[in-house]
Structures are given as C-alpha cells and as structure tokens.
Design a protein around this motif. Structure first.
Motif, PDB file in Angstrom:
ATOM      1  N   THR A   1       0.817  -1.202   0.135  1.00  0.00           N
ATOM      2  CA  THR A   1      -0.166  -0.158   0.039  1.00  0.00           C
ATOM      3  C   THR A   1       0.852   1.264  -0.071  1.00  0.00           C
ATOM      4  O   THR A   1       0.311   2.322  -0.140  1.00  0.00           O
ATOM      5  CB  THR A   1      -1.125   0.125   1.325  1.00  0.00           C
ATOM      6  OG1 THR A   1      -0.131   0.032   2.381  1.00  0.00           O
ATOM      7  CG2 THR A   1      -1.871  -1.177   1.261  1.00  0.00           C
ATOM      8  N   LYS A   2       2.161   1.055   0.243  1.00  0.00           N
ATOM      9  CA  LYS A   2       3.097   2.198   0.229  1.00  0.00           C
ATOM     10  C   LYS A   2       4.543   1.669   0.182  1.00  0.00           C
ATOM     11  O   LYS A   2       4.885   0.443  -0.026  1.00  0.00           O
ATOM     12  CB  LYS A   2       3.170   2.898   1.624  1.00  0.00           C
ATOM     13  CG  LYS A   2       3.265   2.231   2.818  1.00  0.00           C
ATOM     14  CD  LYS A   2       2.918   3.124   3.999  1.00  0.00           C
ATOM     15  CE  LYS A   2       3.172   2.246   5.454  1.00  0.00           C
ATOM     16  NZ  LYS A   2       2.845   2.943   6.603  1.00  0.00           N
ATOM     17  N   GLU A   3       5.338   2.549  -0.081  1.00  0.00           N
ATOM     18  CA  GLU A   3       7.001   2.180  -0.118  1.00  0.00           C
ATOM     19  C   GLU A   3       7.343   1.393   1.058  1.00  0.00           C
ATOM     20  O   GLU A   3       6.997   1.811   2.252  1.00  0.00           O
ATOM     21  CB  GLU A   3       7.568   3.386  -0.404  1.00  0.00           C
ATOM     22  CG  GLU A   3       7.265   4.306  -1.631  1.00  0.00           C
ATOM     23  CD  GLU A   3       7.657   3.554  -2.930  1.00  0.00           C
ATOM     24  OE1 GLU A   3       8.760   2.778  -2.950  1.00  0.00           O
ATOM     25  OE2 GLU A   3       6.803   3.552  -3.871  1.00  0.00           O
ATOM     26  N   PRO A   4       8.235   0.509   1.093  1.00  0.00           N
ATOM     27  CA  PRO A   4       8.681  -0.386   2.163  1.00  0.00           C
ATOM     28  C   PRO A   4       9.645   0.697   2.942  1.00  0.00           C
ATOM     29  O   PRO A   4      10.425   1.690   2.289  1.00  0.00           O
ATOM     30  CB  PRO A   4       9.636  -1.238   1.549  1.00  0.00           C
ATOM     31  CG  PRO A   4       9.191  -1.480   0.097  1.00  0.00           C
ATOM     32  CD  PRO A   4       8.543  -0.100  -0.283  1.00  0.00           C
ATOM     33  N   GLU A   5       9.694   0.671   4.074  1.00  0.00           N
ATOM     34  CA  GLU A   5      10.247   1.587   5.080  1.00  0.00           C
ATOM     35  C   GLU A   5      11.527   0.721   5.622  1.00  0.00           C
ATOM     36  O   GLU A   5      11.212  -0.049   6.537  1.00  0.00           O
ATOM     37  CB  GLU A   5       9.408   2.177   6.180  1.00  0.00           C
ATOM     38  CG  GLU A   5       8.433   2.748   5.525  1.00  0.00           C
ATOM     39  CD  GLU A   5       7.336   3.319   6.703  1.00  0.00           C
ATOM     40  OE1 GLU A   5       7.568   3.093   7.733  1.00  0.00           O
ATOM     41  OE2 GLU A   5       6.291   3.930   6.433  1.00  0.00           O
ATOM     42  N   LEU A   6      12.616   1.162   5.280  1.00  0.00           N
ATOM     43  CA  LEU A   6      14.072   0.451   5.855  1.00  0.00           C
ATOM     44  C   LEU A   6      14.706   1.055   6.588  1.00  0.00           C
ATOM     45  O   LEU A   6      14.866   2.286   6.576  1.00  0.00           O
ATOM     46  CB  LEU A   6      15.068   0.037   4.595  1.00  0.00           C
ATOM     47  CG  LEU A   6      16.147  -0.680   4.914  1.00  0.00           C
ATOM     48  CD1 LEU A   6      15.679  -2.314   5.327  1.00  0.00           C
ATOM     49  CD2 LEU A   6      16.992  -0.616   3.789  1.00  0.00           C
TER      50      LEU A   6
ATOM     51  N   LYS B   1       5.389   0.702  -3.835  1.00  0.00           N
ATOM     52  CA  LYS B   1       3.998   0.918  -3.724  1.00  0.00           C
ATOM     53  C   LYS B   1       3.243   0.179  -4.843  1.00  0.00           C
ATOM     54  O   LYS B   1       3.649   0.220  -6.183  1.00  0.00           O
ATOM     55  CB  LYS B   1       3.309   2.352  -3.673  1.00  0.00           C
ATOM     56  CG  LYS B   1       1.890   2.374  -3.339  1.00  0.00           C
ATOM     57  CD  LYS B   1       1.523   3.824  -3.186  1.00  0.00           C
ATOM     58  CE  LYS B   1       0.089   3.885  -3.223  1.00  0.00           C
ATOM     59  NZ  LYS B   1      -0.441   5.312  -3.041  1.00  0.00           N
ATOM     60  N   GLY B   2       2.335  -0.780  -4.710  1.00  0.00           N
ATOM     61  CA  GLY B   2       1.657  -1.582  -5.791  1.00  0.00           C
ATOM     62  C   GLY B   2       2.249  -2.741  -5.994  1.00  0.00           C
ATOM     63  O   GLY B   2       1.591  -3.643  -6.634  1.00  0.00           O
TER      64      GLY B   2
ATOM     65  N   SER C   1       7.506  -7.013  -9.151  1.00  0.00           N
ATOM     66  CA  SER C   1       8.179  -6.177  -8.643  1.00  0.00           C
ATOM     67  C   SER C   1       7.955  -4.954  -9.755  1.00  0.00           C
ATOM     68  O   SER C   1       8.324  -5.291 -11.110  1.00  0.00           O
ATOM     69  CB  SER C   1       9.531  -6.365  -8.536  1.00  0.00           C
ATOM     70  OG  SER C   1      10.285  -5.456  -8.339  1.00  0.00           O
ATOM     71  N   LEU C   2       7.596  -3.537  -9.122  1.00  0.00           N
ATOM     72  CA  LEU C   2       7.719  -2.367 -10.227  1.00  0.00           C
ATOM     73  C   LEU C   2       8.665  -1.837 -10.227  1.00  0.00           C
ATOM     74  O   LEU C   2       9.105  -0.880 -11.097  1.00  0.00           O
ATOM     75  CB  LEU C   2       6.627  -1.590  -9.256  1.00  0.00           C
ATOM     76  CG  LEU C   2       5.201  -2.326  -9.443  1.00  0.00           C
ATOM     77  CD1 LEU C   2       4.242  -1.399  -8.868  1.00  0.00           C
ATOM     78  CD2 LEU C   2       4.520  -2.697 -10.945  1.00  0.00           C
ATOM     79  N   LYS C   3      10.081  -2.126  -9.279  1.00  0.00           N
ATOM     80  CA  LYS C   3      11.267  -1.409  -9.556  1.00  0.00           C
ATOM     81  C   LYS C   3      12.159  -2.066 -10.795  1.00  0.00           C
ATOM     82  O   LYS C   3      12.227  -3.273 -10.674  1.00  0.00           O
ATOM     83  CB  LYS C   3      12.072  -1.178  -8.125  1.00  0.00           C
ATOM     84  CG  LYS C   3      11.390  -0.082  -7.363  1.00  0.00           C
ATOM     85  CD  LYS C   3      12.480   0.142  -6.164  1.00  0.00           C
ATOM     86  CE  LYS C   3      11.680   1.057  -5.197  1.00  0.00           C
ATOM     87  NZ  LYS C   3      12.535   1.246  -4.002  1.00  0.00           N
ATOM     88  N   PHE C   4      12.744  -1.251 -11.537  1.00  0.00           N
ATOM     89  CA  PHE C   4      13.761  -1.873 -12.248  1.00  0.00           C
ATOM     90  C   PHE C   4      15.081  -1.563 -12.304  1.00  0.00           C
ATOM     91  O   PHE C   4      15.336  -0.373 -11.571  1.00  0.00           O
ATOM     92  CB  PHE C   4      13.284  -1.647 -13.787  1.00  0.00           C
ATOM     93  CG  PHE C   4      11.913  -2.137 -14.102  1.00  0.00           C
ATOM     94  CD1 PHE C   4      11.809  -3.418 -14.458  1.00  0.00           C
ATOM     95  CD2 PHE C   4      10.978  -1.230 -14.044  1.00  0.00           C
ATOM     96  CE1 PHE C   4      10.549  -3.918 -14.788  1.00  0.00           C
ATOM     97  CE2 PHE C   4       9.512  -1.815 -14.432  1.00  0.00           C
ATOM     98  CZ  PHE C   4       9.433  -3.044 -14.890  1.00  0.00           C
TER      99      PHE C   4
END
Length: 106
Positions: free
Chosen positions: A11-16, A65-66, A103-106
């Motif tokens: 639902t949002k960006e992962p928080e590291l 997110k997503g 995964s949406l990041k490339f």
C-alpha cells in the motif's frame, strides 16, 4: 502452530531502518492489502509485515507501492496503553519468506 501466508499488494513504499548496536540489522516495515471474497462480499484487509536482514534490504531495493508479494511468517501481537488509559491490541506478521511476484522497480 503459528503460520500465516498471504498474497497482496504493497500500500506504500517499504520503510527500511537499521537497528543500533555493534551489529546493526536491517528491518523493513511494509503494509500489504489482501482482497478476500468477491462481488458485494469483497473486502480488503491491511496487514502490517516486518522482515529482517538481507531480505529486508532486498524488499526496499526491489519493491515499491503496488508491488504484488507473497508473504509467509508468523503473527505477533502486542498490547499497549493509549494516552487516554485504554488498552489497544495490534498485530503484525513477522515474515520468514517474501516472494516478489510482481516487482515494479527496475
């Protein structure tokens, strides 16, 4: 036996974050939306997930997110007292495995 499995979208960006101390460890917090049912009976649950170590770093690096993920872990509960003195109960899934389905990041 305490085993939880689910598939959903972030639902949002992962928080590291990293723990403090002599051997810092990566900790990643995420919220996963999981749909259940269909039609008029469809509902969405929002599950808080925490993961540690190298998997936590990979979640932050490759997910956003997503992203659709699969999670396997255990449910952990906590009880705390609110400012008004009432007690509240929370739960989260402590993940052993996280599968990157989309995964949406490339």
């Amino acid at each position: 036996m305490n085993i939880w499995n689910g598939i959903g979208n972030l639902t949002k960006e992962p928080e590291l974050k990293y723990t403090t101390g002599t051997e810092p460890m990566a900790v990643c917090n995420m919220t996963v939306a999981i749909n259940d049912g269909y039609g008029d009976k469809k509902r969405t649950s929002f599950i808080d997930v925490v993961v540690f170590g190298k998997v936590a770093e990979n979640c932050e690096k490759y997910l956003n997110k997503g992203s659709k993920i699969g999670v396997q872990g255990r449910i952990q509960t906590d009880v705390y007292e609110r400012k008004d003195g009432t007690k509240a109960k929370t739960f989260q899934v402590v993940a052993d495995k996280v599968e990157f389905i989309n995964s949406l990041k490339f």
